[in-house]
Every structure is written in C-alpha cells, then in structure tokens.
Design a protein around this motif. Sequence first.
Motif, PDB file in Angstrom:
ATOM      1  N   UNK A   1       0.836  -1.201   0.000  1.00 24.54           N
ATOM      2  CA  UNK A   1       0.000   0.000   0.000  1.00 24.54           C
ATOM      3  C   UNK A   1       0.868   1.247   0.000  1.00 24.54           C
ATOM      4  N   UNK A   2       0.276   2.347  -0.422  1.00 26.58           N
ATOM      5  CA  UNK A   2       0.997   3.613  -0.411  1.00 26.58           C
ATOM      6  C   UNK A   2       0.289   4.670  -1.230  1.00 26.58           C
ATOM      7  N   UNK A   3       0.999   5.785  -1.423  1.00 25.00           N
ATOM      8  CA  UNK A   3       0.493   6.867  -2.250  1.00 25.00           C
ATOM      9  C   UNK A   3       1.329   6.955  -3.525  1.00 25.00           C
ATOM     10  N   UNK A   4       0.675   7.067  -4.636  1.00 27.68           N
ATOM     11  CA  UNK A   4       1.363   7.282  -5.904  1.00 27.68           C
ATOM     12  C   UNK A   4       0.896   8.631  -6.426  1.00 27.68           C
ATOM     13  N   UNK A   5       1.749   9.608  -6.295  1.00 26.35           N
ATOM     14  CA  UNK A   5       1.376  10.984  -6.614  1.00 26.35           C
ATOM     15  C   UNK A   5       0.851  11.118  -8.035  1.00 26.35           C
ATOM     16  N   UNK A   6      -0.305  11.779  -8.146  1.00 23.27           N
ATOM     17  CA  UNK A   6      -0.930  12.071  -9.446  1.00 23.27           C
ATOM     18  C   UNK A   6      -1.308  10.819 -10.242  1.00 23.27           C
ATOM     19  N   UNK A   7      -1.558   9.719  -9.550  1.00 23.20           N
ATOM     20  CA  UNK A   7      -1.944   8.510 -10.282  1.00 23.20           C
ATOM     21  C   UNK A   7      -3.252   8.725 -11.043  1.00 23.20           C
TER      22      UNK A   7
END
Length: 220
Positions: free
Chosen positions: A86-92
């Motif tokens: 899990x995580x954040x993917x900027x501007x996905x």
Amino acid sequence: MKQLIVSLLIATILLYSCSDETIVKEAPIRSGSVIELVTFGLSENPTKENKGFRPGYYCYINLQTDSVYIQHKRHYLDVPQTVARAGYIKNISRHPAIVAYTEASKQYKNGKLITPKTPEGTLYCGLTFYTNYSHAGKERIHYFTSQRLDKRFQRFTDFVLALTESKELEPVNKSVPEDAVIVPIVNNQSFGLGPAPPWSDLPPPPVRATINFTPPLENR
C-alpha cells in the motif's frame, strides 16, 4: 450501492489494522472517485457464496487521495501466500492509462462482459477481469478477458498489474479476506460468468505478483 458499502468497509479495516507509522489514519473518501480491479482465480475453499472463485489480484485506487492498495497470491515452496502492499502514488489519477480507462468505461454498457465469450469447448488460459469505476455516486462495472480487448482497457490492466513493482508501495501486514472481495462481485446482479469449473477441469492458475495498500504520511 452494496459494492460501495463493502469497499468502504474493506478500506476502513485496512487503514485501522496497521500501525500509525505505516498507515493513513483516515479512511479514503468513498464519495470521491475510486477504481477497483480484480482478476478471478479458483478458490481453495469453494462455497455457495463465492461460487468457487477467489481474487487472484486485487487493486484499490482512490483517485482523490492517490492512495493505492494491492494484494495477490504467490507461491513459496508450493505454499500459497497472500502479499499486500500500500501507499500513495502521486498524481496517479492523471496517469494516461487511468484517464484512458475512465473515459473508455463510459462507452461500454454498465455491468456487462465487454469482450467476446470464449467459445464452448475452448480452453482460455488468460486472465478474466472485473473493474469498478465509482464516481459521483455512480458505478461503471465491467467484466472482460484479454481477447480482442479495447486497447484502452489493455493499457489500464497492464499498468495496474505492474504496480506490484512500484517502489512507492510498501508491504503491509494485513490483507483483505478473499471472500470480502469476491463475494459481493460474484453475487452482483450483473455477474454473468457462471460458477467456476471444477479444479480437475482446469490447469493450475498462474502465479501472480503481490500487492500492498497504505503509505507513510511523509510520503503523501
């Protein structure tokens, strides 16, 4: 609506079952835009509720928060293990593959198989997908295989399956129970794939990569 509620519960369980250091404290805003992708595998514990299916690969993307969760089965020394990331993917949400998919999903009838059915007596060894694009309280549900698939959907599935290699996603200890993912899907009124065939009629499913879900706050 039932699928929306189940997805929200899943996201909430995931977010509160991990440590404060590795997980966002607030559940994704379910009223925003969310994409879910599932590939169908054969369940080791078939029941009337799961119709003999399990999620081979599961991905949850919140386009409003850029949070991503993936999980999949892998075999280690012939023992199946569920891996989650899990995580954040900027501007996905702005990625060309995501944008193309959301636009394409509006052009196909909701809740339908959008690729040709495999002819009776023919063995199809590729993946079968379920996608759900939820936006503004509405769902766009589609089922499809890789056969004669719209290139926009193909680009999207290739991108999502490749997230197992994303360095922006980190391992998480908790995974979503398989039936919590698959049961609402196979019991949706639009589901038309039928029951899973007996194990003896199919080769073993291919080994797939693993996925994870929530990132450290500093990586947002």
